[in-house]
Scaffold this active site. Structure first.
Site, short mmCIF file in Angstrom:
data_model
loop_
_atom_site.label_atom_id
_atom_site.label_comp_id
_atom_site.label_asym_id
_atom_site.label_seq_id
_atom_site.Cartn_x
_atom_site.Cartn_y
_atom_site.Cartn_z
N THR A 81 25.50 -10.01 -24.19
CA THR A 81 24.52 -10.40 -24.43
C THR A 81 23.37 -10.22 -25.77
O THR A 81 24.44 -9.68 -26.70
CB THR A 81 23.89 -9.07 -23.28
OG1 THR A 81 22.17 -8.87 -23.59
CG2 THR A 81 24.82 -7.99 -24.36
N TYR A 98 22.71 -0.24 -23.23
CA TYR A 98 23.31 -0.56 -22.77
C TYR A 98 24.10 -2.16 -24.24
O TYR A 98 24.58 -2.03 -23.73
CB TYR A 98 22.75 -1.40 -22.09
CG TYR A 98 22.15 -2.70 -21.72
CD1 TYR A 98 22.99 -2.73 -20.37
CD2 TYR A 98 22.37 -3.39 -22.32
CE1 TYR A 98 23.98 -4.56 -20.29
CE2 TYR A 98 22.17 -5.11 -22.38
CZ TYR A 98 23.82 -5.42 -21.10
OH TYR A 98 23.79 -6.84 -20.40
N GLY A 103 27.09 -9.80 -7.92
CA GLY A 103 25.94 -10.46 -9.28
C GLY A 103 25.41 -12.08 -9.39
O GLY A 103 26.20 -13.25 -8.38
#
Length: 312
Positions: free
Chosen positions: A114, A138, A14
């Site tokens: 996040t 998510y 990533g």
């Protein structure tokens, strides 16, 4: 801690994992892992399935790291709505396992989360202790991962970030550069607000933390600062403004773009399976006061990344 620390890094395929590996290579012995079915990583990496509890435990016990850094995540936000089990295994269950085994072997954990853990309502920057109210799978899975790590008893810090882009991997900047070369007119959402964040900023903070850990020891360092922190680049924009800045910077580097107009539009014009937060603003006061770390303005961070993103 005078010897080079041992670090276990997930998410090597990533954009954040790539930047962290580069930043830490001079300071530590980093063993990087990617998912078993992920694309080949840009750095030397072994395979680790974060859906496999036994594999996670075996990797940590074999390496016995001083620090585990976990930027790996199931990040297909829309797909998570229909692949809930996998999203929760990677984003929720795995951080709890990592934390439990880390505590048992004496390691500390640095975990990435996040802005999606918040509702995305309002117009003010969120502070770390505000109400958690994710509005998609998510966000729910990432919040559960935070909670599982917290309950594990490991020495840890969690970093909530937003709108991340980098040299390696897929992201908004690369998408806009591609579209900007192909299309004369674009419509970009302008009712979602947040801070574009360079993966390099996240890596620079990680390097700062590792430097502290080498001096004081990792469990002691992270225990002294244990908790949740926001980390983004400074400032705020919307996706249309982000796109316009990308095109301006690209042209300054001499890139020939086809795009002539960038029109703003509402999120409702592009419905998605997963609801997006309209307010992703995150307060940075806690990380600045606790660590003395000052992220750059998002425009400056983008400018610094444009040359390598363009292959110049």
């Amino acid at each position: 801690m005078k010897k080079r620390p041992r670090i276990l890094l997930t998410g090597a395929n990533g954009q954040v994992g790539f930047e962290i590996w580069q930043a830490l290579a001079p300071l530590a012995d980093v063993t990087a892992f990617k998912g078993p079915h992920d694309r080949t990583a840009a750095i030397p990496a072994e395979s680790l399935d974060l859906c496999d509890a036994a594999a996670i435990e075996q990797a940590v016990r074999s390496l016995r790291p001083d620090l585990i850094i976990n930027p790996a995540a199931y990040t297909a936000v829309d797909k998570a709505e229909s692949e809930q089990e996998r999203a929760f295994l990677v984003n929720a269950t795995a951080p709890g396992i990592i934390g439990r085994v880390a505590r048992e072997v004496g390691a500390a954990v640095m975990h990435f989360s996040t802005d999606y853990v918040y509702s995305g309502e309002g117009h003010s920057p969120y502070h770390e202790d505000e109400r958690i109210a994710p509005n998609n799978v998510y966000g729910q899975s990432k919040w559960q991962g935070e909670a599982n790590l917290m309950a594990s008893g490991a020495a840890y810090i969690t970093l909530r970030t937003s709108w991340v882009y980098g040299i390696y991997g897929h992201n908004f900047v690369k998408t806009m550069l591609k579209l900007g070369r192909e299309k004369e007119n674009l419509k970009i959402v302008n009712d979602q607000h947040g801070a574009p964040t360079s993966a390099r900023t996240l890596a620079n903070f990680t390097q700062h933390l590792v430097t502290l850990g080498r001096i004081h020891g990792f469990p002691a360092t992270l225990s002294a600062h244990q908790g949740v922190y926001h980390l983004t680049d400074h400032g705020c924009t919307h996706w249309q403004g982000f796109a316009e800045e990308i095109f301006q910077r690209a042209r300054a580097y001499g890139v020939n773009l086809a795009v002539k107009t960038v029109e703003g539009c509402a999120s409702s014009e592009y419905p998605t399976p997963a609801k997006r937060p309209q307010n992703s603003r995150l307060s940075l006061s806690r990380i600045e006061e606790s660590f003395g770390f000052q992220p750059p303005r998002w425009q400056d961070a983008l400018g610094a990344m444009m040359a390598p993103l363009l292959g110049l």
